[in-house]
Write a protein that holds these residues in place. Structure first.
Motif, PDB file in Angstrom:
ATOM      1  N   VAL A 130      -4.703   8.199 -15.693  1.00 26.95           N
ATOM      2  CA  VAL A 130      -6.227   8.556 -15.335  1.00 26.95           C
ATOM      3  C   VAL A 130      -6.435   7.442 -14.176  1.00 26.95           C
ATOM      4  O   VAL A 130      -5.976   6.317 -14.295  1.00 26.95           O
ATOM      5  N   TRP A 131      -6.780   7.843 -12.983  1.00 29.36           N
ATOM      6  CA  TRP A 131      -7.244   7.211 -11.928  1.00 29.36           C
ATOM      7  C   TRP A 131      -8.555   6.102 -12.478  1.00 29.36           C
ATOM      8  O   TRP A 131      -9.431   6.650 -13.018  1.00 29.36           O
ATOM      9  N   GLN A 132      -8.156   4.871 -12.117  1.00 25.46           N
ATOM     10  CA  GLN A 132      -9.083   3.690 -12.120  1.00 25.46           C
ATOM     11  C   GLN A 132     -10.318   4.213 -11.170  1.00 25.46           C
ATOM     12  O   GLN A 132     -10.134   4.750 -10.133  1.00 25.46           O
ATOM     13  N   PRO A 133     -11.616   3.456 -11.339  1.00 24.60           N
ATOM     14  CA  PRO A 133     -12.814   3.569 -10.803  1.00 24.60           C
ATOM     15  C   PRO A 133     -12.540   3.404  -9.066  1.00 24.60           C
ATOM     16  O   PRO A 133     -12.793   4.269  -8.345  1.00 24.60           O
ATOM     17  N   GLU A 134     -11.564   2.267  -8.927  1.00 21.84           N
ATOM     18  CA  GLU A 134     -11.304   2.116  -7.526  1.00 21.84           C
ATOM     19  C   GLU A 134     -10.557   3.095  -6.848  1.00 21.84           C
ATOM     20  O   GLU A 134     -10.572   3.350  -5.875  1.00 21.84           O
ATOM     21  N   GLU A 135      -9.625   3.482  -7.655  1.00 20.02           N
ATOM     22  CA  GLU A 135      -8.740   4.797  -7.015  1.00 20.02           C
ATOM     23  C   GLU A 135      -9.432   6.067  -6.681  1.00 20.02           C
ATOM     24  O   GLU A 135      -9.335   6.697  -5.846  1.00 20.02           O
ATOM     25  N   THR A 136     -10.244   6.377  -7.601  1.00 29.20           N
ATOM     26  CA  THR A 136     -11.141   7.540  -7.608  1.00 29.20           C
ATOM     27  C   THR A 136     -12.074   7.311  -6.092  1.00 29.20           C
ATOM     28  O   THR A 136     -12.049   8.242  -5.472  1.00 29.20           O
ATOM     29  N   ALA A 137     -12.852   6.138  -6.069  1.00 32.17           N
ATOM     30  CA  ALA A 137     -13.501   5.690  -5.072  1.00 32.17           C
ATOM     31  C   ALA A 137     -12.727   5.924  -3.666  1.00 32.17           C
ATOM     32  O   ALA A 137     -13.189   6.502  -2.686  1.00 32.17           O
ATOM     33  N   GLN A 138     -11.423   5.506  -3.809  1.00 36.61           N
ATOM     34  CA  GLN A 138     -10.590   5.410  -2.649  1.00 36.61           C
ATOM     35  C   GLN A 138     -10.263   6.940  -2.030  1.00 36.61           C
ATOM     36  O   GLN A 138     -10.346   7.580  -0.792  1.00 36.61           O
ATOM     37  N   PHE A 139     -10.240   7.988  -3.168  1.00 39.92           N
ATOM     38  CA  PHE A 139      -9.707   9.262  -2.888  1.00 39.92           C
ATOM     39  C   PHE A 139     -11.235   9.712  -2.227  1.00 39.92           C
ATOM     40  O   PHE A 139     -11.159  10.596  -1.247  1.00 39.92           O
ATOM     41  N   LEU A 140     -12.282   9.484  -2.626  1.00 40.65           N
ATOM     42  CA  LEU A 140     -13.532  10.145  -2.406  1.00 40.65           C
ATOM     43  C   LEU A 140     -13.773   9.722  -0.902  1.00 40.65           C
ATOM     44  O   LEU A 140     -14.434  10.614  -0.222  1.00 40.65           O
ATOM     45  N   GLU A 141     -13.534   8.373  -0.527  1.00 45.18           N
ATOM     46  CA  GLU A 141     -13.730   8.051   0.852  1.00 45.18           C
ATOM     47  C   GLU A 141     -12.793   8.697   1.520  1.00 45.18           C
ATOM     48  O   GLU A 141     -12.983   8.943   2.905  1.00 45.18           O
ATOM     49  N   HIS A 142     -11.666   8.944   1.378  1.00 47.95           N
ATOM     50  CA  HIS A 142     -10.598   9.708   2.219  1.00 47.95           C
ATOM     51  C   HIS A 142     -11.010  11.094   2.516  1.00 47.95           C
ATOM     52  O   HIS A 142     -10.663  11.471   3.625  1.00 47.95           O
ATOM     53  N   VAL A 143     -11.824  11.489   1.524  1.00 51.73           N
ATOM     54  CA  VAL A 143     -12.046  13.142   1.930  1.00 51.73           C
ATOM     55  C   VAL A 143     -13.634  13.387   2.365  1.00 51.73           C
ATOM     56  O   VAL A 143     -13.987  14.536   2.075  1.00 51.73           O
ATOM     57  N   PHE A 144     -14.143  12.207   2.418  1.00 50.30           N
ATOM     58  CA  PHE A 144     -15.608  12.210   2.789  1.00 50.30           C
ATOM     59  C   PHE A 144     -15.990  13.272   3.999  1.00 50.30           C
ATOM     60  O   PHE A 144     -16.725  13.982   3.827  1.00 50.30           O
ATOM     61  N   ASP A 145     -15.179  13.424   4.725  1.00 50.09           N
ATOM     62  CA  ASP A 145     -15.324  14.170   5.907  1.00 50.09           C
ATOM     63  C   ASP A 145     -14.734  15.656   5.773  1.00 50.09           C
ATOM     64  O   ASP A 145     -14.940  16.761   6.666  1.00 50.09           O
ATOM     65  N   ASP A 146     -14.091  15.913   4.583  1.00 46.52           N
ATOM     66  CA  ASP A 146     -13.662  17.107   4.288  1.00 46.52           C
ATOM     67  C   ASP A 146     -14.890  18.229   3.921  1.00 46.52           C
ATOM     68  O   ASP A 146     -15.799  17.609   3.415  1.00 46.52           O
TER      69      ASP A 146
END
Length: 385
Positions: A130-146
């Motif tokens: 399971v992604w840790q919170p910091e990993e989930t946050a990293q993904f959400l920032e990566h797709v912010f403009d999608d």
């Protein structure tokens, strides 16, 4: 009547009753792979429990030669006990229908079968990553403009299933944006899984290939889900972006009232949503994580925030809290030590602070005091050594 003939009639009755296409697909696969080849010629009245046991026993050993593909396309080497029990549930359901129709007096597939292997205890190494919170946050920032960033935000914070995300309508959101109701889903299907009548879109009447509108399959699936502030903000951005797409397409925009859709308003294909999600994961440098497993991350956040397990169960749409406990036991173990420590403070803060034995013998300057040993004691110790 033979078992093979009855199974054909049973499947046709399920289709006429508009049962879930995916459920019928699983039934067809079990009938094709096991029940028809081995017992299709048997008369229903001659079917015995030993026949069912023999078929299930043949499914347990490792598969040799051409390996069949599983539901997700992977070639399986050996069926798990839960998979084998799925074959039993299929024949049990078919024979229960035959019993209700008066064709057999008893159902020989009811109850536990000794031929089904007992599942091994779950090893910690087998628990899902399971992604840790910091990993989930990293993904959400990566797709912010999608353009589907709000979909990923909702999956991460609210734990909705893929079909629920694709079927969400603007009318399902609360007026104040604090929550939403799950009332409609869109699932992936093939042309052979549904009839023409089932495949028609309830909004425009056309057939959207690979997509089927349907209600949640259980009462627990129809639920209210609260929205965290980041998810609410993502919805606001997404609404503005969708309005720009509406204006761009003009009269060619195919409005279905959906929150997440193609730029022209046509419903999304759920399998394409999974593909796009996976294409975003690799560039982030994160470990692989299926879209469905973001539900685990959402559950972890709720448990870490102190949300009771009964409330988490209702938010995720599980039938009972026991299902949530069984599925997410590894997540609860990770949060339990901190919760136990917090609970212990309710008692320990009433007790006086005490120094450890080492601290009792430590001088104010931090040095350890020199302990003088009498000559007679020193001689006795040297004799022991």
């Amino acid at each position: 009547m033979t078992l093979g003939k009855w199974l054909d009639q049973w499947i046709e009755a399920l289709i006429a009753a508009k049962k879930s296409p995916n459920t019928i697909k699983n039934y067809r696969g079990h009938i094709r792979d096991a029940w028809r080849p081995q017992l299709g010629h048997k008369l229903l009245r001659d079917l015995r429990r030993s026949h069912i046991e023999d078929v299930l026993a043949d499914l347990a050993p490792p598969i040799e030669g051409e390996r069949p593909a599983g539901n997700v396309g992977r070639r399986i080497e050996q069926r798990t006990p839960s998979t084998i029990d799925g074959y039993r549930r299929t024949i049990r359901a078919a024979l229960s229908a035959a019993q209700r129709a008066g064709l057999i007096p008893l159902n020989p597939a009811v109850g536990r079968m000794d031929s089904i292997p007992v599942a091994d205890a779950i090893d910690e190494d087998d628990e899902p990553e399971v992604w840790q919170p910091e990993e989930t946050a990293q993904f959400l920032e990566h797709v912010f403009d999608d353009r589907l960033s709000a979909l990923y935000e909702l999956a991460a914070y609210a734990g909705l299933r893929r079909a629920e995300l694709c079927g969400l309508r603007w009318s399902d959101l609360d007026a104040d944006g604090a929550g939403l109701r799950v009332r409609q889903t869109i699932v992936s299907v093939t042309r052979t899984q549904v009839t023409l009548e089932q495949a028609k879109c309830p909004v425009c009447g056309e057939v959207h290939v690979g997509r089927l509108f349907k209600a949640p399959k259980s009462r627990k699936g129809r639920r209210w889900v609260p929205l965290a502030k980041p998810a609410q903000d993502a919805f606001a951005r997404h609404r503005e972006a969708q309005q720009e797409e509406r204006e761009f397409y003009g009269i060619d925009y195919r409005d279905h009232g959906l929150v997440f859709c193609r730029p022209d308003g046509i419903p999304l294909r759920p399998d394409r949503v999974t593909v796009e999600f996976e294409q975003h994961v690799a560039p982030c440098g994160l470990p692989p994580c299926p879209l469905h497993d973001t539900r685990h991350g959402a559950c972890s956040l709720m448990l870490a925030g102190g949300v009771p397990i009964e409330i988490v169960q209702m938010i995720l749409g599980h039938s009972t809290p026991e299902v949530t406990r069984r599925v997410y036991a590894h997540l609860m173990r990770s949060e339990t030590p901190a919760q136990i420590e917090q609970a212990a403070k309710l008692l320990t803060h009433h007790r006086p602070a005490r120094k450890s034995r080492r601290e009792q013998f430590t001088r104010s300057d931090g040095a350890q005091p020199r302990i003088e040993i009498s000559p007679d004691r020193r001689s006795r110790w040297s004799g022991l050594t």
